[in-house]
Design a protein around this motif. Structure first.
Motif, PDB file in Angstrom:
ATOM      1  N   THR A   1     -88.928  -2.146 -73.628  1.00 29.80           N
ATOM      2  CA  THR A   1     -90.312  -1.916 -74.034  1.00 29.80           C
ATOM      3  C   THR A   1     -90.443  -1.925 -75.547  1.00 29.80           C
ATOM      4  N   ARG A   2     -89.506  -1.293 -76.233  1.00 27.16           N
ATOM      5  CA  ARG A   2     -89.560  -1.224 -77.695  1.00 27.16           C
ATOM      6  C   ARG A   2     -89.485  -2.621 -78.313  1.00 27.16           C
ATOM      7  N   HIS A   3     -88.621  -3.468 -77.779  1.00 30.00           N
ATOM      8  CA  HIS A   3     -88.505  -4.825 -78.316  1.00 30.00           C
ATOM      9  C   HIS A   3     -89.775  -5.637 -78.046  1.00 30.00           C
ATOM     10  N   ALA A   4     -90.346  -5.486 -76.847  1.00 27.25           N
ATOM     11  CA  ALA A   4     -91.566  -6.219 -76.501  1.00 27.25           C
ATOM     12  C   ALA A   4     -92.726  -5.795 -77.396  1.00 27.25           C
ATOM     13  N   LEU A   5     -92.874  -4.480 -77.604  1.00 25.27           N
ATOM     14  CA  LEU A   5     -93.939  -3.991 -78.465  1.00 25.27           C
ATOM     15  C   LEU A   5     -93.713  -4.409 -79.915  1.00 25.27           C
ATOM     16  N   GLY A   6     -92.449  -4.435 -80.339  1.00 29.32           N
ATOM     17  CA  GLY A   6     -92.147  -4.860 -81.698  1.00 29.32           C
ATOM     18  C   GLY A   6     -92.550  -6.300 -81.939  1.00 29.32           C
ATOM     19  N   ALA A   7     -92.297  -7.164 -80.963  1.00 28.86           N
ATOM     20  CA  ALA A   7     -92.667  -8.577 -81.102  1.00 28.86           C
ATOM     21  C   ALA A   7     -94.180  -8.732 -81.211  1.00 28.86           C
ATOM     22  N   ARG A   8     -94.922  -7.987 -80.367  1.00 24.31           N
ATOM     23  CA  ARG A   8     -96.385  -8.083 -80.422  1.00 24.31           C
ATOM     24  C   ARG A   8     -96.930  -7.508 -81.726  1.00 24.31           C
ATOM     25  N   ALA A   9     -96.324  -6.418 -82.203  1.00 27.68           N
ATOM     26  CA  ALA A   9     -96.776  -5.810 -83.454  1.00 27.68           C
ATOM     27  C   ALA A   9     -96.539  -6.748 -84.635  1.00 27.68           C
ATOM     28  N   ARG A  10     -95.419  -7.453 -84.635  1.00 25.57           N
ATOM     29  CA  ARG A  10     -95.153  -8.392 -85.727  1.00 25.57           C
ATOM     30  C   ARG A  10     -96.156  -9.547 -85.719  1.00 25.57           C
ATOM     31  N   ALA A  11     -96.497 -10.050 -84.522  1.00 27.65           N
ATOM     32  CA  ALA A  11     -97.494 -11.116 -84.426  1.00 27.65           C
ATOM     33  C   ALA A  11     -98.855 -10.627 -84.930  1.00 27.65           C
ATOM     34  N   GLU A  12     -99.204  -9.389 -84.590  1.00 29.45           N
ATOM     35  CA  GLU A  12    -100.463  -8.817 -85.060  1.00 29.45           C
ATOM     36  C   GLU A  12    -100.473  -8.676 -86.576  1.00 29.45           C
TER      37      GLU A  12
END
Length: 214
Positions: free
Chosen positions: A128-139
């Protein structure tokens, strides 16, 4: 060409999925053998319970890698001889995935004077942390692009192109912030000491600094 440098921020949130609790077992006595014997026996019981939680699926992992043995003179009053006392302590760390089981265990452990609960650290699974990190970086990149476009339009410049991207201000790709937990005592009569626990959402934040040319 004109350079435009802006920052971008991306934030994603998810409910806590892990709760790591620290239980410290400690005993003080006038003789070192007694202090170590009592603390060791109580600590072994806690470690066995932690192992059972992992085996049963309520916890993800546990470890017991801290021990303290010390002594000091205890003040007993003016004009009186100070007593030499010995302290023995050890701690167990358990990472729970079942918060109800954790609350019940804390309520049981806390009723025994030899144990102390040292607090709870809430976290996410690695997935979950990696998935959220990827979305946060795109944002964060999208946020920087919007800002650069606004500046370029205001200055009458052409559409900005990305020239360089830097993560955060200290080369850290993301900052993970655990929000305070919510914890309430379950109402009940008699010996019901279970505690209802629910972790707040955890934020995964990405900050970038982007150079554009327009």
């Amino acid at each position: 060409m004109t350079q435009i440098t802006v920052s971008g921020l991306g934030v994603e949130r998810a409910p806590a999925e892990r709760a790591t609790v620290v239980v410290q077992t400690q005993h003080r006595a006038s003789h070192p053998e007694e202090a170590i014997r009592v603390a060791s026996h109580a600590h072994a019981a806690i470690a066995e319970q932690a192992r059972a939680f992992v085996d049963g699926g309520q916890a993800e992992r546990w470890h017991a890698d801290r021990v303290w043995v010390s002594h000091h003179e205890q003040w007993v009053g003016d004009g009186k001889r100070r007593d030499l006392v010995f302290d023995a302590a050890a701690s167990v760390h358990v990472t729970f995935v079942d918060f109800a089981a954790l609350g019940t265990w804390i309520g049981s452990v806390a009723t025994q004077p030899v144990h102390q609960v040292g607090g709870i650290e809430w976290s996410l699974s690695d997935e979950t942390r990696h998935a959220l990190g990827a979305r946060a970086r795109a944002e964060a990149i999208a946020d920087a692009q919007r800002k650069a476009a606004d500046f370029a339009a205001a200055a009458g410049l052409s559409t900005p192109r990305v020239a360089a991207i830097r993560e955060g201000g200290v080369d850290e790709p993301a900052m993970f912030k655990a929000q305070p937990m919510a914890a309430t005592m379950r109402a009940g009569a008699g010996a019901d000491t279970a505690i209802a626990l629910e972790g707040s959402d955890i934020e995964v934040t990405s900050e970038v600094r982007v150079d554009f040319q327009a």
